[in-house]
Design a protein around this motif. Structure first.
Motif, PDB file in Angstrom:
ATOM      1  N   PHE A   1      18.185  -1.769 -26.387  1.00  0.00           N
ATOM      2  CA  PHE A   1      17.145  -2.082 -26.154  1.00  0.00           C
ATOM      3  C   PHE A   1      16.074  -1.949 -27.172  1.00  0.00           C
ATOM      4  O   PHE A   1      14.894  -2.717 -27.501  1.00  0.00           O
ATOM      5  N   ALA A   2      16.330  -1.175 -28.379  1.00  0.00           N
ATOM      6  CA  ALA A   2      15.658  -0.804 -29.521  1.00  0.00           C
ATOM      7  C   ALA A   2      15.520  -2.375 -30.280  1.00  0.00           C
ATOM      8  O   ALA A   2      14.704  -2.856 -30.983  1.00  0.00           O
ATOM      9  N   LYS A   3      16.730  -3.034 -30.343  1.00  0.00           N
ATOM     10  CA  LYS A   3      17.108  -4.097 -30.881  1.00  0.00           C
ATOM     11  C   LYS A   3      16.389  -5.321 -30.191  1.00  0.00           C
ATOM     12  O   LYS A   3      15.952  -6.453 -30.625  1.00  0.00           O
ATOM     13  N   LEU A   4      16.473  -5.129 -28.848  1.00  0.00           N
ATOM     14  CA  LEU A   4      15.670  -6.379 -27.996  1.00  0.00           C
ATOM     15  C   LEU A   4      14.366  -6.327 -28.132  1.00  0.00           C
ATOM     16  O   LEU A   4      13.710  -7.315 -27.484  1.00  0.00           O
ATOM     17  N   LEU A   5      13.612  -5.166 -28.205  1.00  0.00           N
ATOM     18  CA  LEU A   5      12.524  -5.038 -28.301  1.00  0.00           C
ATOM     19  C   LEU A   5      11.473  -6.113 -29.138  1.00  0.00           C
ATOM     20  O   LEU A   5      10.478  -6.737 -28.656  1.00  0.00           O
ATOM     21  N   PRO A   6      11.869  -6.294 -30.279  1.00  0.00           N
ATOM     22  CA  PRO A   6      11.121  -6.962 -31.004  1.00  0.00           C
ATOM     23  C   PRO A   6      11.436  -8.613 -30.503  1.00  0.00           C
ATOM     24  O   PRO A   6      10.110  -9.503 -30.278  1.00  0.00           O
ATOM     25  N   GLU A   7      12.564  -8.910 -30.092  1.00  0.00           N
ATOM     26  CA  GLU A   7      12.682 -10.269 -29.235  1.00  0.00           C
ATOM     27  C   GLU A   7      11.780 -10.372 -28.196  1.00  0.00           C
ATOM     28  O   GLU A   7      11.082 -11.520 -27.742  1.00  0.00           O
TER      29      GLU A   7
END
Length: 416
Positions: free
Chosen positions: A306-312
Motif C-alpha cells: 500500500f505504501a507503494k500504491l499510495l503515490p499512484e
C-alpha cells in the motif's frame, strides 16, 4: 548240668577239673551224691599257682616254683601294660573335629581357655572341654503375645528376630542364656513400641514404623550386655485385632488398600496423559508463534504494498479505485461457478451453473435456470449502456471492465 557226674566210676570231676579217686586227698571232694561243696581255700590256692606260672618260674625238686620274686615281677609288667593301654585310650579320646561354620570354645577345669579354629584338634580328656558354636548360621527367634495399645485396645502381635553369633565366648559366658535374654529383650521392646501406638496405626500403615522402632529399641537394650550376638533383621509378621471386631478391621484394611491402588492407578494415568498434554500444548504454542510471525510478515507486506500504491492513488484516484475493484472481484469470483448476466437496468442476474449441471435433462435444466435467476445490484462503476441480455463469464466481465478503465484513462489523458 551238675557239678559232679553221678556214679562212682572214678570219673567224678569238680568244676575246676580235679578228679576224685578212692584214696583222694583230704581237701578234695568225694565222688557220688554224698560230695559236699568245694573247698574255697583249695580254689584260691590253685588260682594263685596259675597266676604265678605266668612269670615263667621253674619247678624245684620238691615241686615248688623257684624264685620268690618272679611272681611280683610279672605283676609289675601286667600293671605297666594296663597303664600304657589306659594312656593310649585316653590320648585317642582327645581328638575331635570342629566344622567349617563353627568355632570351638575350650574351657580348662571350667574356666575359659581359648578358641579353636575349624579342623582336627586335640584336647586332654577330663581336663579340657570343648563346646562348638556355629558363627555363620542365621538364627531366628519368634516373639508373640497379646499387648495393650495407647488407645486402650488389645492386639495380638507376632514378630520374628534374625541374629547371628559373632563372639562365641561372650555368647556362652556373658549371660546365663543369650537366647533367653534376647527373647526377653525382644518382648520388652515390642511391648514398649506397641504401647505407644494406636491400634489402627498398627493394623494399617504403621507396620513399618513399628518394625523399625522395635529393632532400634532391641539393639539399644542388648548392647550393654555384650552377649556376642548381632541383630540382622526384625520382621513384623502379623497383628490381629480381637475376634469381635476383626471383620470391621479387615474391611478397613481392604478399603485402605483399594485407596492406595486407585492412587497408584491415577498416578500412572497422570504420568501417561501429562506428557501428551505437554506435547500438545507445546505444539499449539509453536503454531501460535508461527501464526504470529506469518501475520506480522503478511501485514508488513501489505503495508509495503500500500505504501507503494499510495503515490499512484494520489495521482489517479478513480483509476486506482477501479483497478482495486477489478482485482478484488477477480479474487472473489475466481472460486465460483456462477454466471452474471447484465440487462438494461442496474441489476445483475446470477445463474447457478452448478445446479443447472445437476439437472436430469435439458428441459429440466431450462426450467431450473428460469427459476434460479437472482438479481444483484450492479457495481457503482458499471455502465448501463452494455449490450442487453448478454451472458458473460467472470473472465468476460473482467476483460470488459479493464477495457472500460483503459478507455476512461485515454479519454482523461486526452482532455488534459
Amino acid at each position: 548240668m551238675a557239678w559232679n557226674q553221678p556214679g562212682n566210676n572214678g570219673q567224678d570231676r569238680d568244676p575246676w577239673g580235679s578228679s576224685n579217686n578212692q584214696g583222694g586227698n583230704s581237701g578234695g571232694n568225694k565222688g557220688g551224691r554224698e560230695q559236699g561243696p568245694p573247698d574255697l581255700d583249695d580254689i584260691f590256692r590253685k588260682l594263685s599257682k596259675k597266676l604265678g606260672g605266668l612269670g615263667g618260674g621253674k619247678l624245684g625238686d620238691s615241686g615248688q616254683r623257684s624264685g620268690s620274686g618272679s611272681g611280683s615281677g610279672s605283676g609289675s609288667k601286667l600293671v605297666g601294660i594296663v597303664a600304657v593301654a589306659a594312656v593310649v585310650i585316653w590320648a585317642a579320646n582327645g581328638f575331635y573335629t570342629i566344622k567349617e561354620a563353627e568355632r570351638g570354645v575350650v574351657t580348662r577345669f571350667g574356666k575359659f581357655s581359648h578358641l579353636v579354629e575349624p579342623g582336627l584338634n586335640w584336647k586332654p580328656t577330663f581336663i579340657d572341654q570343648v563346646r562348638a558354636v556355629n558363627v555363620e548360621a542365621v538364627r531366628e527367634l519368634a516373639a508373640s503375645g497379646v499387648m495393650l495399645t495407647s488407645d486402650e485396645n488389645v492386639v495380638r502381635v507376632e514378630m520374628n528376630v534374625q541374629y547371628r553369633v559373632t563372639d562365641p565366648e561372650r555368647y556362652l559366658f556373658a549371660v546365663t542364656s543369650a537366647d533367653d535374654s534376647l527373647r526377653q529383650a525382644t518382648d520388652s521392646a515390642l511391648r514398649g513400641v506397641i504401647g505407644r501406638s494406636t491400634m489402627d496405626r498398627i493394623l494399617t500403615e504403621g507396620r513399618t514404623v513399628v518394625r523399625s522402632d522395635t529393632q532400634r529399641e532391641l539393639d539399644e537394650t542388648i548392647r550393654p550386655y555384650n552377649m556376642g550376638i548381632t541383630l540382622l533383621d526384625v520382621n513384623f509378621q502379623a497383628a490381629r485385632p480381637p475376634e469381635e471386631v476383626k471383620a470391621a478391621f479387615d474391611e478397613a484394611i481392604a478399603a485402605r488398600e483399594n485407596r492406595e491402588q486407585y492412587v497408584r492407578e491415577a498416578e500412572a494415568y497422570a504420568n501417561e496423559v501429562q506428557p501428551r498434554a505437554n506435547g500438545q500444548a507445546q505444539r499449539i504454542l509453536e503454531e501460535a508463534r508461527a501464526y504470529k510471525e506469518r501475520t506480522l510478515l503478511e501485514a508488513q507486506g501489505e503495508v509495503a504494498r500500500f505504501a507503494k500504491l499510495l503515490p499512484e492513488y494520489k495521482a489517479a484516484p478513480d483509476i486506482t479505485k477501479e483497478r482495486f475493484y477489478i482485482e478484488t472481484m477477480e479474487r472473489v469470483l475466481s472460486h465460483t461457478r456462477k454466471v452474471l448476466v447484465n440487462d438494461r437496468g442496474n441489476n445483475l442476474m446470477v445463474l447457478p451453473l452448478d445446479q443447472l449441471m445437476r439437472g436430469a435433462n435439458g428441459t429440466a435444466q431450462s426450467g431450473q435456470k428460469n427459476s434460479s435467476l437472482t438479481m444483484l445490484p450492479a457495481s457503482p462503476g458499471s455502465s448501463a449502456s452494455r449490450s442487453d441480455t448478454s451472458a458473460y463469464s467472470t473472465e468476460s466481465i473482467m476483460d470488459q471492465r479493464r477495457a472500460n478503465a483503459l478507455r476512461n484513462d485515454t479519454q482523461r489523458e486526452g482532455r488534459e
